[in-house]
Design a protein around this motif. Structure first.
Motif, PDB file in Angstrom:
ATOM      1  N   VAL A  15       0.777   5.019  -1.034  1.00 13.27           N
ATOM      2  CA  VAL A  15       0.874   6.133  -0.098  1.00 13.27           C
ATOM      3  C   VAL A  15       2.072   7.028  -0.402  1.00 13.27           C
ATOM      4  N   TYR A  52       0.951   9.749  -2.923  1.00 14.65           N
ATOM      5  CA  TYR A  52      -0.306  10.481  -2.806  1.00 14.65           C
ATOM      6  C   TYR A  52      -0.138  11.993  -2.847  1.00 14.65           C
ATOM      7  N   ASN A  69       0.829  -1.199   0.000  1.00 14.17           N
ATOM      8  CA  ASN A  69       0.000   0.000   0.000  1.00 14.17           C
ATOM      9  C   ASN A  69       0.867   1.254   0.000  1.00 14.17           C
TER      10      ASN A  69
END
Length: 152
Positions: free
Chosen positions: A64, A67, A39
């Motif tokens: 992540v 982002y 992730n």
């Protein structure tokens, strides 16, 4: 890390701040790994690609590390290793699997109730502290899920 191995039940654990993820994974699993849930993306994904065994699998559930980037990320430097090792990389959205929710809950809830699975959560009390809790979660100040309770 002791919490993850002694309380949660993992065989090995490491803090990604302690070095390159590929090196930490290789140290934790010297024979390589068969599956990786990612992730983060970026260097974490590249590190996992290096350590995965032939025919390994990657479930990619987020990125992540990217982002807040204003530029599109470069692909992992070792992306061709996916071909070289015959790896399988699949994007996974939980919302695409709502049909499995009841089966998952039927399986998990008895294990939670019996204590065989230990939920990890950090609870911040007070709705007025929601921003503080969110920022704390982004800084890694929580163990498990970060929850905000209106009152104790």
């Amino acid at each position: 890390m002791k919490h993850l191995t002694e309380h949660v039940g993992y065989d090995a654990a490491f803090d990604h701040h302690d070095g390159p993820v590929g090196e930490l994974l290789a140290r934790a699993a010297p024979g390589g790994i068969d599956a990786y849930v990612d992730n983060v993306g970026g260097d974490h994904l590249a590190g996992a690609i290096d350590v995965l065994r032939e025919h390994g699998r990657i479930a990619w559930v987020g990125a992540v590390a990217q982002y807040n980037s204003t530029e599109p990320p470069a692909a992992p430097r070792n992306l061709f290793r996916i071909v070289d090792k015959s790896l399988r990389l699949e994007g996974v959205m939980v919302s695409n699997h709502r049909d499995a929710q009841e089966e998952f809950e039927d399986f998990l809830v008895p294990h939670l109730r019996a204590g065989r699975v230990a939920p990890d959560e950090t609870v911040v009390v007070g709705f007025e502290r929601i921003v503080e809790a969110f920022l704390g979660m982004l800084r890694g100040e929580n163990t498990g899920k970060m929850l905000v309770a209106a009152r104790p």
